[in-house]
Design a protein around this motif. Sequence first.
Motif, PDB file in Angstrom:
ATOM      1  N   PRO A  36     -14.922  29.874  24.021  1.00  0.00           N
ATOM      2  CA  PRO A  36     -14.636  28.841  23.021  1.00  0.00           C
ATOM      3  C   PRO A  36     -14.114  27.564  23.672  1.00  0.00           C
ATOM      4  N   LEU A  37     -14.336  26.473  22.987  1.00  0.00           N
ATOM      5  CA  LEU A  37     -13.883  25.152  23.404  1.00  0.00           C
ATOM      6  C   LEU A  37     -12.767  24.736  22.450  1.00  0.00           C
ATOM      7  N   THR A  38     -11.648  24.264  22.981  1.00  0.00           N
ATOM      8  CA  THR A  38     -10.536  23.814  22.152  1.00  0.00           C
ATOM      9  C   THR A  38     -10.518  22.296  22.132  1.00  0.00           C
ATOM     10  N   ILE A  39     -10.487  21.725  20.932  1.00  0.00           N
ATOM     11  CA  ILE A  39     -10.416  20.263  20.802  1.00  0.00           C
ATOM     12  C   ILE A  39      -9.207  19.893  19.949  1.00  0.00           C
ATOM     13  N   LYS A  40      -8.793  18.639  20.084  1.00  0.00           N
ATOM     14  CA  LYS A  40      -7.632  18.135  19.359  1.00  0.00           C
ATOM     15  C   LYS A  40      -7.980  16.966  18.441  1.00  0.00           C
ATOM     16  N   MET A  41      -9.118  16.305  18.724  1.00  0.00           N
ATOM     17  CA  MET A  41      -9.418  15.080  17.985  1.00  0.00           C
ATOM     18  C   MET A  41     -10.905  14.808  17.909  1.00  0.00           C
ATOM     19  N   MET A  42     -11.257  13.855  17.041  1.00  0.00           N
ATOM     20  CA  MET A  42     -12.615  13.310  16.927  1.00  0.00           C
ATOM     21  C   MET A  42     -12.455  11.800  16.784  1.00  0.00           C
ATOM     22  N   GLU A  43     -13.552  11.085  17.003  1.00  0.00           N
ATOM     23  CA  GLU A  43     -13.527   9.627  16.825  1.00  0.00           C
ATOM     24  C   GLU A  43     -14.809   9.180  16.147  1.00  0.00           C
ATOM     25  N   ARG A  44     -14.785   7.941  15.636  1.00  0.00           N
ATOM     26  CA  ARG A  44     -15.982   7.329  15.047  1.00  0.00           C
ATOM     27  C   ARG A  44     -15.933   5.831  15.306  1.00  0.00           C
ATOM     28  N   HIS A  45     -17.083   5.202  15.155  1.00  0.00           N
ATOM     29  CA  HIS A  45     -17.204   3.763  15.391  1.00  0.00           C
ATOM     30  C   HIS A  45     -17.750   3.120  14.114  1.00  0.00           C
ATOM     31  N   PRO A  46     -16.875   2.458  13.329  1.00  0.00           N
ATOM     32  CA  PRO A  46     -17.261   1.951  12.019  1.00  0.00           C
ATOM     33  C   PRO A  46     -18.089   0.663  12.030  1.00  0.00           C
ATOM     34  N   GLN A  47     -18.183  -0.013  13.185  1.00  0.00           N
ATOM     35  CA  GLN A  47     -18.886  -1.295  13.205  1.00  0.00           C
ATOM     36  C   GLN A  47     -20.160  -1.286  14.048  1.00  0.00           C
ATOM     37  N   GLY A  48     -20.498  -0.179  14.642  1.00  0.00           N
ATOM     38  CA  GLY A  48     -21.710  -0.137  15.456  1.00  0.00           C
ATOM     39  C   GLY A  48     -21.951   1.259  15.985  1.00  0.00           C
ATOM     40  N   SER A  49     -23.194   1.513  16.352  1.00  0.00           N
ATOM     41  CA  SER A  49     -23.522   2.813  16.934  1.00  0.00           C
ATOM     42  C   SER A  49     -23.031   2.870  18.378  1.00  0.00           C
ATOM     43  N   GLN A  50     -23.121   4.036  18.975  1.00  0.00           N
ATOM     44  CA  GLN A  50     -22.726   4.210  20.366  1.00  0.00           C
ATOM     45  C   GLN A  50     -23.701   5.191  21.001  1.00  0.00           C
ATOM     46  N   ALA A  51     -24.227   4.826  22.173  1.00  0.00           N
ATOM     47  CA  ALA A  51     -25.208   5.663  22.857  1.00  0.00           C
ATOM     48  C   ALA A  51     -24.698   6.101  24.223  1.00  0.00           C
ATOM     49  N   PHE A  52     -25.099   7.301  24.623  1.00  0.00           N
ATOM     50  CA  PHE A  52     -24.780   7.859  25.939  1.00  0.00           C
ATOM     51  C   PHE A  52     -26.079   8.328  26.574  1.00  0.00           C
ATOM     52  N   ILE A  53     -26.344   7.868  27.790  1.00  0.00           N
ATOM     53  CA  ILE A  53     -27.536   8.262  28.533  1.00  0.00           C
ATOM     54  C   ILE A  53     -27.069   8.880  29.852  1.00  0.00           C
ATOM     55  N   PRO A  54     -27.364  10.173  30.087  1.00  0.00           N
ATOM     56  CA  PRO A  54     -26.929  10.811  31.321  1.00  0.00           C
ATOM     57  C   PRO A  54     -27.691  10.243  32.518  1.00  0.00           C
ATOM     58  N   LEU A  55     -26.989  10.002  33.619  1.00  0.00           N
ATOM     59  CA  LEU A  55     -27.606   9.402  34.805  1.00  0.00           C
ATOM     60  C   LEU A  55     -27.858  10.407  35.925  1.00  0.00           C
ATOM     61  N   LYS A  56     -27.270  11.594  35.846  1.00  0.00           N
ATOM     62  CA  LYS A  56     -27.433  12.578  36.918  1.00  0.00           C
ATOM     63  C   LYS A  56     -28.256  13.790  36.501  1.00  0.00           C
ATOM     64  N   GLY A  57     -28.765  13.791  35.275  1.00  0.00           N
ATOM     65  CA  GLY A  57     -29.627  14.882  34.830  1.00  0.00           C
ATOM     66  C   GLY A  57     -28.920  16.161  34.447  1.00  0.00           C
ATOM     67  N   ASN A  58     -27.615  16.093  34.220  1.00  0.00           N
ATOM     68  CA  ASN A  58     -26.854  17.291  33.846  1.00  0.00           C
ATOM     69  C   ASN A  58     -26.777  17.447  32.329  1.00  0.00           C
ATOM     70  N   GLN A  59     -26.768  18.698  31.885  1.00  0.00           N
ATOM     71  CA  GLN A  59     -26.543  18.963  30.473  1.00  0.00           C
ATOM     72  C   GLN A  59     -25.158  18.461  30.078  1.00  0.00           C
ATOM     73  N   PHE A  60     -24.994  18.166  28.789  1.00  0.00           N
ATOM     74  CA  PHE A  60     -23.683  17.786  28.271  1.00  0.00           C
ATOM     75  C   PHE A  60     -23.563  18.282  26.844  1.00  0.00           C
ATOM     76  N   LEU A  61     -22.339  18.355  26.345  1.00  0.00           N
ATOM     77  CA  LEU A  61     -22.086  18.876  25.007  1.00  0.00           C
ATOM     78  C   LEU A  61     -21.945  17.748  24.005  1.00  0.00           C
ATOM     79  N   ILE A  62     -22.429  18.007  22.813  1.00  0.00           N
ATOM     80  CA  ILE A  62     -22.328  17.065  21.703  1.00  0.00           C
ATOM     81  C   ILE A  62     -21.587  17.777  20.582  1.00  0.00           C
ATOM     82  N   LEU A  63     -20.558  17.144  20.068  1.00  0.00           N
ATOM     83  CA  LEU A  63     -19.781  17.700  18.971  1.00  0.00           C
ATOM     84  C   LEU A  63     -19.673  16.629  17.904  1.00  0.00           C
ATOM     85  N   VAL A  64     -20.230  16.906  16.726  1.00  0.00           N
ATOM     86  CA  VAL A  64     -20.300  15.910  15.662  1.00  0.00           C
ATOM     87  C   VAL A  64     -19.842  16.482  14.323  1.00  0.00           C
TER      88      VAL A  64
END
Length: 103
Positions: A1-29
Amino acid sequence: PLTIKMMERHPQGSQAFIPLKGNQFLILVAPAGDPPAPKSLKAFIARGDQGINYHIGVWHHPILCCAQQDDFLVVDREGAGNNCDEYFFAEDVQIQLDPSEYI
């Protein structure tokens, strides 16, 4: 299991993430709107050859890397005004990850 404490949002614009090293990453929404309830959280494993773009107002956890070191290109809004709301849960939240949850 993964333990988290917080979440965030961006009310005035979208936000993008593009991996540069080809590694998997987790998305929590969680859905846009009211602060997220723990039962509304969804976790996904992103391939290292794809980016993610969070729509305006969508609750998400800051980037969660699967590799010890990683790099991302981040595309964010520029301009006046606060574009980051943070929500801290009253108690830590445990997320169960399912390896079949690839996007």
